[in-house]
Design a protein around this motif. Structure first.
Motif, PDB file in Angstrom:
ATOM      1  N   SER A 197       0.815  -1.217   0.000  1.00 55.89           N
ATOM      2  CA  SER A 197       0.000   0.000   0.000  1.00 55.89           C
ATOM      3  C   SER A 197       0.851   1.270   0.000  1.00 55.89           C
ATOM      4  N   GLY A 200      -0.119   4.777  -1.462  1.00 57.13           N
ATOM      5  CA  GLY A 200      -0.976   5.779  -0.837  1.00 57.13           C
ATOM      6  C   GLY A 200      -0.207   7.012  -0.442  1.00 57.13           C
ATOM      7  N   PHE A 265      -4.962  -0.460   2.600  1.00 56.74           N
ATOM      8  CA  PHE A 265      -5.987   0.220   1.795  1.00 56.74           C
ATOM      9  C   PHE A 265      -7.368   0.011   2.406  1.00 56.74           C
ATOM     10  N   GLN A 269     -10.067   2.845   3.847  1.00 56.22           N
ATOM     11  CA  GLN A 269     -11.462   2.968   3.436  1.00 56.22           C
ATOM     12  C   GLN A 269     -12.385   3.076   4.648  1.00 56.22           C
ATOM     13  N   CYS A 282      -4.796  10.541  -2.551  1.00 54.91           N
ATOM     14  CA  CYS A 282      -5.305   9.509  -3.473  1.00 54.91           C
ATOM     15  C   CYS A 282      -5.762  10.144  -4.781  1.00 54.91           C
ATOM     16  N   VAL A 286     -10.528   5.606  -5.549  1.00 55.48           N
ATOM     17  CA  VAL A 286     -10.936   5.104  -4.233  1.00 55.48           C
ATOM     18  C   VAL A 286     -12.439   5.256  -3.996  1.00 55.48           C
TER      19      VAL A 286
END
Length: 435
Positions: A197, A200, A265, A269, A282, A286
């Motif tokens: 990840s 990000g 990730f 969220q 981002c 997303v």
């Protein structure tokens, strides 16, 4: 010699003539059908074979009578399979690459047909054209995923709750907002650096790096040429060091989540969607999964300011479809691209996945992030990310080294020097000029 003598022989002769005529006729028809039948081979990653792309293919087949034979492979296998096919001159007529702009560095340029003289190019918007044009001026594909930009998405409800009524236009103002959010009990900025990840956080890096386009706008082309020919080192670019120092400052002031090394990730969220964090670096990719779980979420988008300026967004072109330069059915492949580029097809294509479109005459609905990004594009505050401009940029190594920098074991300057070393290895491997 006497085979057809008499009435019976005459009848046999007539029958044979009719059979011969029918056979010739069938052969002629078979030849005609075969010559008119066009089958386009299209190689695409399984993840990007969307329903809306399938609809374009269906429309093309209905309009032309041609067929598109789809060969889909998972992204983990796709690049190796494509390379094998292309190197053996057995490549598909149409194929996709991860990003249209970065494809100029990731793949041999000889694979691609230059589309820059096609009629539909005249309909591209200035921002759209910028996103999909290579450094040498070639245009080699059209997006099959929406183009976008890197910046910070923010929770509008949280901003309103703590009294933030105006977006920051300087870095100091941005820090003040982060302090306000922190005192109100929110994590100002969520970053994720769990294995897999790292991107990000590199999204924020690329967004801040894009400000070099504004500070060096009078000589930006020469600047990128210098990076690509080893005349300019990343570690010597003060804007890049400043960008990284701003990122480190956010962590040191406690404006980021403490557990960024284990944040994934999926965790991002949940945290953003449930209102625990106010901002996250981002692009609009997303949104779809997040809105499925949090449909009432109100999201905005802003570039993090750079020094005393409002800041610039970093653009990416998205996954693109291209024509093989050695396509067996090149004319039909070019026809497919033109069909896909048409106003009607583009508007239908965008109808099921709102976002940014590259054409000036296409009416496309925006999503909550792309509508704000469009403003920055129109204002001239959005530029192609560094990975789409610098050929030996070591993206994967940057993601890994970002962990060390954010943990404090590597300074921004040391990060850039390491990137210079990695870039040199890539450039020498490619035998680039100046290396």
């Amino acid at each position: 010699m006497g085979i057809f003598r008499g009435k019976r022989g005459f009848k046999l002769w007539i029958i044979m003539l009719l059979l011969l005529s029918a056979a010739c006729s069938n052969q002629s028809n078979d030849h005609k059908d075969a010559s008119q039948e066009v089958i386009l081979d299209f190689m695409v990653t399984t993840e990007n074979l969307s329903d809306r792309l399938k609809k374009v293919i269906e429309n093309y087949e209905a309009a032309t009578g041609n067929k598109v034979e789809i060969q889909s492979f998972p992204s983990t296998e796709y690049n190796n399979i494509l390379k094998t096919k292309m190197m053996s001159d057995d490549g598909p007529d149409l194929f996709v690459t991860d990003d249209i702009a970065m494809a100029q560095f990731a793949n041999p340029r000889t694979w691609f047909t230059d589309l820059s003289s096609e009629e539909w190019v005249t309909r591209l918007s200035p921002g759209g054209k910028q996103m999909i044009t290579w450094n040498d001026g070639q245009i080699t594909g059209l997006p099959i995923t929406n183009p976008g930009g890197f910046g910070l998405m923010y929770n509008k409800d949280i901003f309103e709750e703590v009294g933030i009524t105006e977006l920051p236009t300087t870095w100091e103002q941005f820090l003040d907002i982060c302090e306000t959010l922190k005192k109100a009990g929110y994590i100002p900025i969520n970053i994720q650096l769990a294995n897999g990840s790292e991107f990000g956080t590199t999204h924020l890096m690329h967004q801040l790096f894009a400000n070099v386009e504004l500070t060096r706008q009078d000589n930006i082309q020469a600047f990128y040429e210098g990076l690509n020919t080893n005349q300019i080192k990343l570690a010597d670019v003060s804007e890049y060091q400043q960008a990284l120092e701003q990122m480190v400052e956010l962590k040191e002031k406690g404006y980021t989540n403490d557990d960024f090394m284990s944040t994934s990730f999926d965790m991002t969220q949940e945290r953003f969607g449930s209102g625990k964090v106010a901002m996250h670096p981002c692009g609009d990719f997303v949104l779809p999964p997040m809105l499925e779980n949090y449909p009432d979420l109100r999201v905005g988008f802003l570039p993090a300011p750079f020094n005393d300026t409002p800041g610039a967004a970093a653009l990416y072109a998205g996954v693109g479809i291209s024509v093989n330069s050695k396509a067996d059915q090149k004319a039909a492949a070019l026809e497919f691209i033109s069909f896909f580029a048409s106003k009607a097809q583009q508007e239908q294509f965008m109808s099921t996945a709102p976002g940014t479109n590259v054409f000036a005459d296409v009416k496309a609905e925006h999503n909550m992030i792309s509508q704000d990004l469009q403003v920055y594009i129109d204002q001239g505050r959005a530029f192609m990310l560094l990975a789409g401009k610098m050929e030996p940029w070591p993206e994967m190594e940057a993601r890994k080294a970002m962990q060390e920098m954010m943990l404090g074991s590597k300074t921004p300057l040391q990060f850039l020097k390491e990137m210079d070393q990695k870039a040199s290895i890539i450039a020498k491997g490619k035998k680039l000029e100046g290396w």
